[in-house]
Design an enzyme around this catalytic site. Sequence first.
Site, PDB file in Angstrom:
ATOM      1  N   ARG A 187      52.915  -1.421   6.252  1.00 24.51           N
ATOM      2  CA  ARG A 187      51.984  -0.711   7.127  1.00 24.51           C
ATOM      3  C   ARG A 187      50.948   0.032   6.281  1.00 24.51           C
ATOM      4  O   ARG A 187      51.272   0.995   5.601  1.00 24.51           O
ATOM      5  CB  ARG A 187      52.717   0.282   8.033  1.00 24.51           C
ATOM      6  N   ASP A 474      58.228  12.682  10.365  1.00 21.33           N
ATOM      7  CA  ASP A 474      57.098  12.153   9.603  1.00 21.33           C
ATOM      8  C   ASP A 474      55.823  12.724  10.203  1.00 21.33           C
ATOM      9  O   ASP A 474      55.861  13.652  11.015  1.00 21.33           O
ATOM     10  CB  ASP A 474      57.103  10.620   9.574  1.00 21.33           C
TER      11      ASP A 474
END
Length: 573
Positions: A187, A474
């Site tokens: 990603r 996160d």
Amino acid sequence: MMGVGTYVYTAPATSKSGGGAAGYDVPEGVEIRGRFDEEFAKILTKEALEFVVELQREFRNRIKYALECRKEAKRRYNEGAVPGFDPATKFIRETNWVCAPVPPAVADRRVEITGPVERKMIINALNSGAKVFMADFEDALSPTWENLMRGQVNLKDAVDGSITFHDKARNRVYKLNDKNTAKLFVRPRGWHLPEAHILIDGEPATGCLVDFGLYFFHNYAAFRQTQGAGFGPFFYLPKMENSREAKIWNCVFERAEKKAGIERGSIRATVLIETLPAVFQMDEILHELRDHSVGLNCGRWDYIFSYVKTFQGHPDRLLPDRFLVGMTQNFMRNYSDLLIRTCHRRGVHAMGGMAAQIPIRDDPAANEAALDLVRKDKLREVKAGHDGTWAAHPGLIPACMEVFTNNMGSNTPNQIQSMRREDASSITEEDLLERPRGVRTLEGLRLNTRVGIQYLAAWLTGTGSVPLYNLMEDAATAEISRVQNWQWIKYGVELDGDGLGVRVGNELFGRVVEEEMQRIEREVGKEKFKKGMYKEACKLFTRQCTAQTLDDFLTLDAYNHIVLHHPRGSSRL
């Protein structure tokens, strides 16, 4: 011999290069301001940088225009508009078409693990028993120069199978299993994030083009042989808001395939549907990427963040406590159901959301309760029709795998054909925008503040994925904490869930910040608190929560605090 316009940048004497004449060999128009390192130089070759430069020059204006369109959409939403299906693309939604067939190498994605591109993490994740590992340059990574470049080195070693890690503290060597390792997806960062350590034609490079370009250039050939069975590399694409942005990625893929001399459609990507506007463009996004798509994913944490950000000018759409905004909320369930229907209608995977729990090693009862929550969430996903799900920790893989295998069957790689979910065709704009229900409490405000400050403190010191209170946090979950605090303060919401009846304002928030900083210091210890960047994080987080105008991303402002420019050396002709 170096050509005209090639610059060499010397590192300071404290770097591994030892100063002196060592530097990167760069194409004309490129300036590297990150620290020199011999390992990094194997990634930042002149040829690899030339590829990144080609991508930057070809696509930068389209990216800038896409970001301007985001600003225009935000202006409309702030003036009272709401997202919806685009009448101009109704024919795409209503006609029958399918994406390219799913490559056999990734037909089975029933459990995927995610994590940053750190060396030990990559090895453990590939060995975890998951079907896929999504290696993350985005929300799970603090984009320091060291993290980004070491991440590229680590991925190159992972693709060629040579990756090892010696944990000196435990005197243990980690290496890849001989077989049954997870398939690797990468990603890159979102369109909005710059790479300030690499200047191209005098301006920062686009972060995602750096991430994609360097990884693709060095790994496409080996990946297609070792992992992709003739396909690949495979990617996850974050933070997009519409099909215009998907079209740019499709063109990037085509450009890369042409450059490498591989077949069109070799590269495959899953798009995270993690912004509210994108849920109304899922068909259109798949249509733009139809030769390169392997599905969509419910990026549910970012989706909650996007709900607040999209409706920042709508005081009638205030969220309840963060932990009350789950998949049982109607607007979240409808989003998931429509995603499944859309993907299966177009012949690709519909991936479920993240299980953020982590094992609670010192409390077996609490650990079992957490695992039970995970199992129930995954059972909901597989019964709804999802083809796979995400987990943040290797310890969750067996439980998630068991739920999906028991309900899909061990010989069924996915539910694309068996769970069409035509009942979801009746989901309306109103269903996708339904207001969330629940109460707001002082403890919710405190938890947001405590988590946001601690996450940001870790991010500023180079760590982008942080275990806090038995969950893996996160950037996406930190963003929820930030924007929810901002929303509550801006609109002076009443804390109606704990009998206090007080309204949130700057004064109350200031007291909460002060008390939570004291709690953080007690929890982490005085020494760690003193050495960490908790005070700097507190200032940043407080400023963003109390700003008159909501910042688009927490990390954009914080990024300026982790950019470290090293002196530019003399040019060499």
